[in-house]
Motif scaffolding. Structure first.
Motif, PDB file in Angstrom:
ATOM      1  N   PHE A 166       0.796  -1.310  -0.011  1.00 57.08           N
ATOM      2  CA  PHE A 166       0.087   0.067   0.050  1.00 57.08           C
ATOM      3  C   PHE A 166       0.857   1.115  -0.051  1.00 57.08           C
ATOM      4  O   PHE A 166       1.927   1.273   0.567  1.00 57.08           O
ATOM      5  CB  PHE A 166      -0.879   0.057   1.377  1.00 57.08           C
ATOM      6  N   ASP A 168      -0.697   4.067   0.729  1.00 55.64           N
ATOM      7  CA  ASP A 168      -1.318   4.872   1.782  1.00 55.64           C
ATOM      8  C   ASP A 168      -1.564   4.052   3.104  1.00 55.64           C
ATOM      9  O   ASP A 168      -1.924   2.927   3.234  1.00 55.64           O
ATOM     10  CB  ASP A 168      -2.790   5.116   1.601  1.00 55.64           C
ATOM     11  N   TYR A 169      -0.934   4.755   4.370  1.00 55.44           N
ATOM     12  CA  TYR A 169      -0.829   4.035   5.587  1.00 55.44           C
ATOM     13  C   TYR A 169      -2.348   3.585   6.083  1.00 55.44           C
ATOM     14  O   TYR A 169      -2.222   2.170   6.651  1.00 55.44           O
ATOM     15  CB  TYR A 169      -0.210   4.831   6.517  1.00 55.44           C
ATOM     16  N   TRP A 170      -3.209   4.398   5.780  1.00 52.46           N
ATOM     17  CA  TRP A 170      -4.661   4.081   6.201  1.00 52.46           C
ATOM     18  C   TRP A 170      -5.130   2.872   5.657  1.00 52.46           C
ATOM     19  O   TRP A 170      -5.879   2.091   6.160  1.00 52.46           O
ATOM     20  CB  TRP A 170      -5.516   5.216   6.204  1.00 52.46           C
ATOM     21  N   GLU A 171      -4.804   2.702   4.412  1.00 46.44           N
ATOM     22  CA  GLU A 171      -5.335   1.456   3.762  1.00 46.44           C
ATOM     23  C   GLU A 171      -4.683   0.391   4.304  1.00 46.44           C
ATOM     24  O   GLU A 171      -5.336  -0.947   4.477  1.00 46.44           O
ATOM     25  CB  GLU A 171      -4.988   1.480   2.116  1.00 46.44           C
ATOM     26  N   ASP A 173      -3.537   0.113   7.200  1.00 49.48           N
ATOM     27  CA  ASP A 173      -4.321  -0.434   8.542  1.00 49.48           C
ATOM     28  C   ASP A 173      -5.733  -0.986   8.578  1.00 49.48           C
ATOM     29  O   ASP A 173      -5.922  -1.752   9.503  1.00 49.48           O
ATOM     30  CB  ASP A 173      -4.456   1.220   9.273  1.00 49.48           C
ATOM     31  N   LYS A 174      -6.433  -0.576   7.626  1.00 51.07           N
ATOM     32  CA  LYS A 174      -7.724  -1.270   7.320  1.00 51.07           C
ATOM     33  C   LYS A 174      -7.433  -2.764   7.015  1.00 51.07           C
ATOM     34  O   LYS A 174      -8.127  -3.732   7.732  1.00 51.07           O
ATOM     35  CB  LYS A 174      -8.230  -0.691   6.367  1.00 51.07           C
ATOM     36  N   PHE A 175      -6.344  -3.012   6.242  1.00 54.64           N
ATOM     37  CA  PHE A 175      -6.235  -4.346   5.811  1.00 54.64           C
ATOM     38  C   PHE A 175      -5.639  -5.320   7.135  1.00 54.64           C
ATOM     39  O   PHE A 175      -6.078  -6.244   7.237  1.00 54.64           O
ATOM     40  CB  PHE A 175      -5.094  -4.395   4.921  1.00 54.64           C
ATOM     41  N   ARG A 210      -5.652  10.828   9.968  1.00 58.06           N
ATOM     42  CA  ARG A 210      -6.478   9.852  10.009  1.00 58.06           C
ATOM     43  C   ARG A 210      -7.968  10.209   9.191  1.00 58.06           C
ATOM     44  O   ARG A 210      -8.406  11.316   9.739  1.00 58.06           O
ATOM     45  CB  ARG A 210      -6.730   9.079  11.398  1.00 58.06           C
ATOM     46  N   ALA A 214     -11.959   6.244   9.256  1.00 52.98           N
ATOM     47  CA  ALA A 214     -11.319   5.154   9.571  1.00 52.98           C
ATOM     48  C   ALA A 214     -11.762   4.465  10.884  1.00 52.98           C
ATOM     49  O   ALA A 214     -12.067   5.127  11.916  1.00 52.98           O
ATOM     50  CB  ALA A 214      -9.648   5.488   9.565  1.00 52.98           C
TER      51      ALA A 214
END
Length: 216
Positions: A166, A168-171, A173-175, A210, A214
């Motif tokens: 990824f 993007d860090y937040w993507e 994080d979701k994974f 964030r 999220a």
């Protein structure tokens, strides 16, 4: 009736004598004339000769008919053989075409397997999710041509397995949270800069805020 038969017999003998007269000797001609006189005096013998001649003609006609029939059968068989040869040649050509196509497909598959994977873009910062570090397990053969599944070996011989890739860090994080819900409790995010693994704290201070949607 007897006179008619006698006449026919005499004519037959005359024709036979005439056809071969050029080849007969004087003695043979004399014998032929004598035979004609005897036949003239013996109508029954002449009749038997006439009947035998007719029978022979009938036999010849029957044999000729059989020959024609056999020739017709032979012609049909030859036609069947020619058709069978043509079908065999077509089948052979089709089999050869299928074999060549199979070889081409096998070659393409082999070339695809031997093809070097495209180089991944390692520039900038990337995030992956590590799912564990394992000892005495080598899964490198499964990393080929699969940028979302990778791993690396540590100095102490452990193989760290990561999933996803990824920007993007937040993507990431979701994974990670999804994996934890699936039972991978030790899933956590690891960042890479220019293809080199770095501590997470080096990149966190540069992250954007964030997203509002999220999850925790």
């Amino acid at each position: 009736m007897k006179s008619k038969i006698s006449l026919i017999a005499i004519l037959m003998i005359f024709c036979m004598a005439f056809s071969v007269s050029a080849q007969l000797s004087r003695k043979e001609k004399k014998e032929m004339k004598k035979m004609a006189k005897e036949l003239k005096r013996n109508p029954e013998q002449m009749k038997a000769m006439v009947e035998e001649n007719e029978s022979l003609k009938s036999s010849v006609a029957s044999l000729n008919s059989q020959v024609e029939n056999l020739e017709g059968q032979l012609s049909n068989k030859n036609a069947e053989i020619a058709a069978a040869k043509e079908e065999a040649q077509e089948a052979k050509a089709m089999a050869e075409a299928q074999r060549q196509r199979a070889n081409e497909m096998a070659k393409k598959a082999k070339d695809a397997n031997n093809q070097e994977p495209e180089a991944l873009d390692e520039s900038g910062t990337w995030f992956k999710v590590q799912v564990g570090a394992f000892e005495n397990i080598d899964m490198s053969e499964y990393f080929k041509n699969n940028p979302n599944f990778s791993g690396e070996e540590t100095d102490d011989g452990l193989q760290r397995i990561t999933l996803g890739r990824f920007r993007d860090y937040w993507e990431a994080d979701k994974f990670k949270k999804t994996l934890r819900k699936m039972g991978v409790k030790e899933a956590w995010i690891v960042p890479y800069k220019e293809g080199v693994r770095v501590p997470l704290k080096e990149v966190l201070e540069n992250l954007s805020a964030r997203p509002a949607d999220a999850g925790q």
